[in-house]
Design a protein around this motif. Structure first.
Motif, PDB file in Angstrom:
ATOM      1  N   MET A 112       0.818  -1.202   0.000  1.00 54.71           N
ATOM      2  CA  MET A 112       0.000   0.000   0.000  1.00 54.71           C
ATOM      3  C   MET A 112       0.859   1.262   0.000  1.00 54.71           C
ATOM      4  N   ASN A 113       2.060   1.198   0.470  1.00 57.90           N
ATOM      5  CA  ASN A 113       2.930   2.368   0.495  1.00 57.90           C
ATOM      6  C   ASN A 113       3.376   2.789  -0.892  1.00 57.90           C
ATOM      7  N   GLU A 114       3.013   2.032  -1.897  1.00 62.71           N
ATOM      8  CA  GLU A 114       3.427   2.333  -3.263  1.00 62.71           C
ATOM      9  C   GLU A 114       2.622   3.467  -3.884  1.00 62.71           C
ATOM     10  N   PHE A 115       1.427   3.779  -3.340  1.00 62.03           N
ATOM     11  CA  PHE A 115       0.523   4.747  -3.940  1.00 62.03           C
ATOM     12  C   PHE A 115       0.424   6.000  -3.079  1.00 62.03           C
ATOM     13  N   ASP A 116       0.555   7.161  -3.711  1.00 64.99           N
ATOM     14  CA  ASP A 116       0.389   8.427  -3.006  1.00 64.99           C
ATOM     15  C   ASP A 116      -1.069   8.576  -2.568  1.00 64.99           C
ATOM     16  N   GLY A 117      -1.266   9.014  -1.339  1.00 69.38           N
ATOM     17  CA  GLY A 117      -2.612   9.275  -0.831  1.00 69.38           C
ATOM     18  C   GLY A 117      -3.377   8.036  -0.411  1.00 69.38           C
ATOM     19  N   TYR A 168      -3.676   5.026   2.307  1.00 67.26           N
ATOM     20  CA  TYR A 168      -3.204   4.672   3.644  1.00 67.26           C
ATOM     21  C   TYR A 168      -3.873   3.392   4.109  1.00 67.26           C
ATOM     22  N   LEU A 169      -3.144   2.636   4.857  1.00 65.85           N
ATOM     23  CA  LEU A 169      -3.663   1.397   5.425  1.00 65.85           C
ATOM     24  C   LEU A 169      -3.804   1.595   6.930  1.00 65.85           C
ATOM     25  N   TYR A 170      -5.014   1.406   7.435  1.00 65.66           N
ATOM     26  CA  TYR A 170      -5.286   1.573   8.861  1.00 65.66           C
ATOM     27  C   TYR A 170      -5.655   0.232   9.460  1.00 65.66           C
ATOM     28  N   ASP A 171      -5.203  -0.001  10.672  1.00 63.60           N
ATOM     29  CA  ASP A 171      -5.662  -1.175  11.385  1.00 63.60           C
ATOM     30  C   ASP A 171      -6.696  -0.720  12.423  1.00 63.60           C
ATOM     31  N   ILE A 172      -7.307  -1.648  13.103  1.00 59.09           N
ATOM     32  CA  ILE A 172      -8.363  -1.335  14.065  1.00 59.09           C
ATOM     33  C   ILE A 172      -7.852  -0.405  15.162  1.00 59.09           C
ATOM     34  N   ASP A 173      -6.643  -0.625  15.647  1.00 58.52           N
ATOM     35  CA  ASP A 173      -6.090   0.219  16.704  1.00 58.52           C
ATOM     36  C   ASP A 173      -5.923   1.661  16.228  1.00 58.52           C
ATOM     37  N   SER A 174      -5.476   1.848  15.010  1.00 57.66           N
ATOM     38  CA  SER A 174      -5.327   3.197  14.462  1.00 57.66           C
ATOM     39  C   SER A 174      -6.676   3.894  14.339  1.00 57.66           C
ATOM     40  N   LEU A 175      -7.663   3.174  13.863  1.00 57.09           N
ATOM     41  CA  LEU A 175      -9.003   3.742  13.736  1.00 57.09           C
ATOM     42  C   LEU A 175      -9.588   4.092  15.101  1.00 57.09           C
ATOM     43  N   GLN A 176      -9.331   3.256  16.102  1.00 57.80           N
ATOM     44  CA  GLN A 176      -9.817   3.535  17.453  1.00 57.80           C
ATOM     45  C   GLN A 176      -9.167   4.808  18.002  1.00 57.80           C
ATOM     46  N   GLU A 177      -7.881   4.985  17.748  1.00 57.91           N
ATOM     47  CA  GLU A 177      -7.181   6.180  18.202  1.00 57.91           C
ATOM     48  C   GLU A 177      -7.740   7.435  17.522  1.00 57.91           C
ATOM     49  N   ILE A 178      -7.994   7.355  16.235  1.00 55.16           N
ATOM     50  CA  ILE A 178      -8.570   8.484  15.499  1.00 55.16           C
ATOM     51  C   ILE A 178      -9.955   8.822  16.043  1.00 55.16           C
ATOM     52  N   ALA A 179     -10.762   7.810  16.306  1.00 59.04           N
ATOM     53  CA  ALA A 179     -12.105   8.029  16.841  1.00 59.04           C
ATOM     54  C   ALA A 179     -12.038   8.652  18.233  1.00 59.04           C
ATOM     55  N   SER A 180     -11.110   8.219  19.058  1.00 61.95           N
ATOM     56  CA  SER A 180     -10.962   8.766  20.406  1.00 61.95           C
ATOM     57  C   SER A 180     -10.553  10.236  20.365  1.00 61.95           C
ATOM     58  N   GLU A 181      -9.623  10.561  19.493  1.00 59.41           N
ATOM     59  CA  GLU A 181      -9.193  11.952  19.353  1.00 59.41           C
ATOM     60  C   GLU A 181     -10.351  12.837  18.900  1.00 59.41           C
ATOM     61  N   SER A 182     -11.129  12.348  17.963  1.00 63.53           N
ATOM     62  CA  SER A 182     -12.281  13.097  17.471  1.00 63.53           C
ATOM     63  C   SER A 182     -13.308  13.294  18.583  1.00 63.53           C
TER      64      SER A 182
END
Length: 74
Positions: free
Chosen positions: A1-6, A8-22
């Motif tokens: 996935m790092n081959e393409f600009d824009g 991103y690959l998210y895992d569940i933990d990353s999504l949980q962190e984003i949701a918590s910050e929001s």
């Protein structure tokens, strides 16, 4: 996935962190919004009291209920 600009690959933990910050950000904005609402309710109550007593608002005792919008940042 790092081959393409824009892309991103998210895992569940990353999504949980984003949701918590929001959630935290929205919580802080809620308190600011409540303060603005409380201020306007107090102004409206003052306006009602003045109108029921037959007194008109003056510059010494202004109310903001006259339809003017005040620029407030949340």
């Amino acid at each position: 996935m790092n081959e393409f600009d824009g892309v991103y690959l998210y895992d569940i933990d990353s999504l949980q962190e984003i949701a918590s910050e929001s959630h935290e950000l929205r919580g802080s904005k809620w308190l600011a919004a409540e303060a603005i609402i409380d201020e306007h309710v107090a102004d409206f109550q003052k306006h009602l009291e003045l109108s029921q007593s037959g007194t008109r608002p003056t510059e010494e005792c202004p109310t903001r209920v006259s339809g003017e919008l005040r620029a407030s940042k949340l």
